[in-house]
Every structure is written in structure tokens, then in C-alpha cells.
Design a protein around this motif. Sequence first.
Motif, PDB file in Angstrom:
ATOM      1  N   LEU A  16       0.875  -1.166   0.000  1.00  0.00           N
ATOM      2  CA  LEU A  16       0.000   0.000   0.000  1.00  0.00           C
ATOM      3  C   LEU A  16       0.912   1.214   0.000  1.00  0.00           C
ATOM      4  O   LEU A  16       1.786   1.318   0.855  1.00  0.00           O
ATOM      5  CB  LEU A  16      -0.874   0.026   1.258  1.00  0.00           C
ATOM      6  N   CYS A  17       0.724   2.137  -0.951  1.00  0.00           N
ATOM      7  CA  CYS A  17       1.647   3.267  -1.006  1.00  0.00           C
ATOM      8  C   CYS A  17       0.972   4.516  -1.549  1.00  0.00           C
ATOM      9  O   CYS A  17      -0.107   4.462  -2.124  1.00  0.00           O
ATOM     10  CB  CYS A  17       2.867   2.916  -1.848  1.00  0.00           C
ATOM     11  N   GLY A  18       1.644   5.626  -1.348  1.00  0.00           N
ATOM     12  CA  GLY A  18       1.153   6.896  -1.855  1.00  0.00           C
ATOM     13  C   GLY A  18       1.451   7.060  -3.339  1.00  0.00           C
ATOM     14  O   GLY A  18       0.649   7.565  -4.092  1.00  0.00           O
ATOM     15  N   ARG A  25       6.339  -0.713 -10.111  1.00  0.00           N
ATOM     16  CA  ARG A  25       5.072  -1.414  -9.880  1.00  0.00           C
ATOM     17  C   ARG A  25       5.004  -2.685 -10.723  1.00  0.00           C
ATOM     18  O   ARG A  25       4.631  -3.752 -10.237  1.00  0.00           O
ATOM     19  CB  ARG A  25       3.896  -0.508 -10.201  1.00  0.00           C
ATOM     20  N   ALA A  26       5.382  -2.580 -11.994  1.00  0.00           N
ATOM     21  CA  ALA A  26       5.338  -3.740 -12.886  1.00  0.00           C
ATOM     22  C   ALA A  26       6.269  -4.846 -12.395  1.00  0.00           C
ATOM     23  O   ALA A  26       5.893  -6.019 -12.408  1.00  0.00           O
ATOM     24  CB  ALA A  26       5.703  -3.318 -14.306  1.00  0.00           C
ATOM     25  N   ARG A  27       7.481  -4.488 -11.939  1.00  0.00           N
ATOM     26  CA  ARG A  27       8.414  -5.496 -11.413  1.00  0.00           C
ATOM     27  C   ARG A  27       7.828  -6.200 -10.201  1.00  0.00           C
ATOM     28  O   ARG A  27       7.907  -7.426 -10.082  1.00  0.00           O
ATOM     29  CB  ARG A  27       9.750  -4.858 -11.044  1.00  0.00           C
ATOM     30  N   VAL A  35      -0.045  -4.487  -5.577  1.00  0.00           N
ATOM     31  CA  VAL A  35       0.323  -3.087  -5.350  1.00  0.00           C
ATOM     32  C   VAL A  35      -0.924  -2.230  -5.441  1.00  0.00           C
ATOM     33  O   VAL A  35      -1.690  -2.313  -6.405  1.00  0.00           O
ATOM     34  CB  VAL A  35       1.360  -2.604  -6.389  1.00  0.00           C
ATOM     35  N   ARG A  36      -1.132  -1.396  -4.450  1.00  0.00           N
ATOM     36  CA  ARG A  36      -2.240  -0.433  -4.456  1.00  0.00           C
ATOM     37  C   ARG A  36      -1.663   0.950  -4.205  1.00  0.00           C
ATOM     38  O   ARG A  36      -1.397   1.331  -3.066  1.00  0.00           O
ATOM     39  CB  ARG A  36      -3.269  -0.808  -3.396  1.00  0.00           C
ATOM     40  N   LEU A  58      -9.515   5.862   0.271  1.00  0.00           N
ATOM     41  CA  LEU A  58      -8.263   6.562   0.531  1.00  0.00           C
ATOM     42  C   LEU A  58      -7.544   7.002  -0.746  1.00  0.00           C
ATOM     43  O   LEU A  58      -6.416   7.469  -0.688  1.00  0.00           O
ATOM     44  CB  LEU A  58      -7.321   5.679   1.362  1.00  0.00           C
ATOM     45  N   ALA A  59      -8.192   6.851  -1.886  1.00  0.00           N
ATOM     46  CA  ALA A  59      -7.572   7.262  -3.146  1.00  0.00           C
ATOM     47  C   ALA A  59      -7.280   8.754  -3.116  1.00  0.00           C
ATOM     48  O   ALA A  59      -8.113   9.556  -2.691  1.00  0.00           O
ATOM     49  CB  ALA A  59      -8.476   6.925  -4.324  1.00  0.00           C
ATOM     50  N   MET A  60      -6.079   9.125  -3.557  1.00  0.00           N
ATOM     51  CA  MET A  60      -5.724  10.538  -3.630  1.00  0.00           C
ATOM     52  C   MET A  60      -6.671  11.240  -4.594  1.00  0.00           C
ATOM     53  O   MET A  60      -7.128  10.621  -5.572  1.00  0.00           O
ATOM     54  CB  MET A  60      -4.287  10.694  -4.115  1.00  0.00           C
ATOM     55  N   PRO A  61      -6.960  12.513  -4.330  1.00  0.00           N
ATOM     56  CA  PRO A  61      -7.846  13.256  -5.232  1.00  0.00           C
ATOM     57  C   PRO A  61      -7.336  13.191  -6.669  1.00  0.00           C
ATOM     58  O   PRO A  61      -6.152  13.385  -6.929  1.00  0.00           O
ATOM     59  CB  PRO A  61      -7.775  14.684  -4.689  1.00  0.00           C
ATOM     60  N   GLY A  62      -8.231  12.853  -7.591  1.00  0.00           N
ATOM     61  CA  GLY A  62      -7.870  12.769  -9.001  1.00  0.00           C
ATOM     62  C   GLY A  62      -7.202  11.467  -9.401  1.00  0.00           C
ATOM     63  O   GLY A  62      -6.843  11.285 -10.554  1.00  0.00           O
TER      64      GLY A  62
END
Length: 70
Positions: A16-18, A25-27, A35-36, A58-62
Motif C-alpha cells: 500500500l503506497c502513496g 510497480r510492474a516489477r 500493489v495499491r 483513501l484514493a488521492m484526489p484525481g
Amino acid sequence: MDRTSAILACGVSYLLCGAIGADTRARLERAGVGVRPWLTGSVAQAVSAFRRGNLADLAMPGCRPRREDI
């Protein structure tokens, strides 16, 4: 690559990351790590939302999650 190797060496199964680069991410995903990215909030909030199956809150705006991320 060092961070990716360290994450894999620790036996991480879900990250879980910002933010995360597309290549990293692909690796990780190719190695079997879920990965989220693009989350906001504290570690406690992220873990709680993950346990409830409610990370979309918790998704960042946009930054809407991909369908497979939900």
C-alpha cells in the motif's frame, strides 16, 4: 531496483503506497506482489481500509483506482 529487491526479500505480499513508478510497480506485480498506489492517509488508516476491503476511500484526489485495484 534496490528497493524492489528489499521489498521482495522481506516477503511482502501486498504494498500500500502513496506513489510508485510504473516500472517498479510492474516489477513487483510480476514477482507476485499486489500493489495499491495513490493512497492518502496514515499507515493505520490504510491498514484499516485494507482489512475492510475499502481502499477506494483513501484514493488521492484525481487518482481513481484501476478496476483491478478495487
